[in-house]
Design an enzyme around this catalytic site. Sequence first.
Site, PDB file in Angstrom:
ATOM      1  CG  HIS A  37     -20.901  25.454 105.294  1.00 23.09           C
ATOM      2  ND1 HIS A  37     -19.915  24.542 104.945  1.00 23.09           N
ATOM      3  CD2 HIS A  37     -22.049  24.765 105.929  1.00 23.09           C
ATOM      4  CE1 HIS A  37     -20.488  23.411 105.406  1.00 23.09           C
ATOM      5  NE2 HIS A  37     -21.805  23.581 105.712  1.00 23.09           N
ATOM      6  NE  ARG A 187     -23.939  13.085 105.181  1.00 23.01           N
ATOM      7  CZ  ARG A 187     -24.908  13.850 105.482  1.00 23.01           C
ATOM      8  NH1 ARG A 187     -25.501  14.857 104.973  1.00 23.01           N
ATOM      9  NH2 ARG A 187     -25.458  13.577 106.742  1.00 23.01           N
TER      10      ARG A 187
HETATM   11  P1  AMP Z   1     -24.857  21.698 106.449  1.00 22.29           P
HETATM   12  O1  AMP Z   1     -23.704  22.035 107.547  1.00 22.29           O
HETATM   13  O2  AMP Z   1     -24.710  20.711 105.702  1.00 22.29           O
HETATM   14  O3  AMP Z   1     -26.194  21.369 107.516  1.00 22.29           O
HETATM   15  O4  AMP Z   1     -25.288  23.121 105.779  1.00 22.29           O
HETATM   16  C1  AMP Z   1     -25.472  24.306 106.307  1.00 22.29           C
HETATM   17  C2  AMP Z   1     -25.953  25.293 105.542  1.00 22.29           C
HETATM   18  O5  AMP Z   1     -25.035  25.389 104.337  1.00 22.29           O
HETATM   19  C3  AMP Z   1     -27.429  24.858 104.892  1.00 22.29           C
HETATM   20  O6  AMP Z   1     -28.312  25.795 104.610  1.00 22.29           O
HETATM   21  C4  AMP Z   1     -26.750  24.311 103.421  1.00 22.29           C
HETATM   22  O7  AMP Z   1     -27.788  24.417 102.580  1.00 22.29           O
HETATM   23  C5  AMP Z   1     -25.765  25.181 103.340  1.00 22.29           C
HETATM   24  N1  AMP Z   1     -24.877  24.703 102.246  1.00 22.29           N
HETATM   25  C6  AMP Z   1     -24.009  23.577 102.276  1.00 22.29           C
HETATM   26  N2  AMP Z   1     -23.394  23.276 101.227  1.00 22.29           N
HETATM   27  C7  AMP Z   1     -23.516  24.391 100.288  1.00 22.29           C
HETATM   28  C8  AMP Z   1     -23.235  24.638  99.030  1.00 22.29           C
HETATM   29  N3  AMP Z   1     -22.493  23.782  98.210  1.00 22.29           N
HETATM   30  N4  AMP Z   1     -23.863  25.674  98.449  1.00 22.29           N
HETATM   31  C9  AMP Z   1     -24.709  26.336  98.972  1.00 22.29           C
HETATM   32  N5  AMP Z   1     -24.885  26.259 100.427  1.00 22.29           N
HETATM   33  C10 AMP Z   1     -24.421  25.317 100.941  1.00 22.29           C
END
Ligand code: AMP
Length: 280
Positions: A37, A187
């Site tokens: 993030h 996760r």
């Molecule tokens: P989430 O909180 O899982 O909904 O993710 C929010 C944003 O962070 C989304 O656009 C994800 O694709 C991005 N994101 C989460 N993990 C990663 C990662 N390891 N590398 C790059 N972007 C990420």
Amino acid sequence: MKITGKIEEVRAQVKAWKKEGLTVGFVPTMGYLHEGHQSLMKKAVENCDRVVVSIFVNPMQFGVNEDLDSYPRDLEADAKLCETTGVDLIFHPEVDEIYADGFCSFVDMNGLTKELCGKTRPIHFRGVCTVVCKLFNIVTPDQAFFGQKDAQQLAVIRRMVKDLNMDIQVVGCPIIREADGLTKSSRNTYLNEEERKAALILSKTIFLGQKLVEEGETDAKTLLAKMRENLETEPLAKIDYVEAVRMDDIEKTDVIEKDVLVAMAVYIGTTRLIDNFIVS
Ligand code: AMP
């Protein structure tokens, strides 16, 4: 840095910034923030004058048997990470601030969602598109930042922005991994020690796939068979899918060429993990 749960406060702040001629970047998240993030936030800080991060575990994108209730949350740590990264405003609404009584309007995606995660998570992208559309209407950013880790989501959002004429530039950001290769994910906290080790089979298989493509493999069937075979060497891994699709329309392809997305979802124990690469 300011934190608010109120839509009206976000609107007032963004309006004031825009009146000063400042550009606004937006990073939508579900919280429990990590360096993945943070890489999006850094890009937003680099590209825009002001940055808004939303932290909202969106019930609408979770299926009935999924992990909505157990999804990890830690607002205090999230706020610290945002502050040190240069974020200006966190939007952290309650569910009823986003979905008021009588809510019944949705953004439904007819294409791009029948393959990959759309197959096992049939209501997921309707939930994602609806909430992202709402957040875009609240924040009205110039640029919005999404990770390639969720590559199908990135393609879906790009399509939605184009189809609905949203005046927002969608910026895709590369996957951030742990030192040993595992993609960073909120996760990953579900994994016990043994599962954490077993989870490495995903990134190892992604790297194997990339190597085969670099060495000249262009047949999707052959590539995917070799990747599946590799995943099957890990007893704790249960394959949901390993597929090759075109990045723009998320339709299956027989030929591995530029802009093909090779993506997988694999259960390690009860935890469903995803990983991918895009052929460049
Ligand atoms: P989430 O909180 O899982 O909904 O993710 C929010 C944003 O962070 C989304 O656009 C994800 O694709 C991005 N994101 C989460 N993990 C990663 C990662 N390891 N590398 C790059 N972007 C990420």
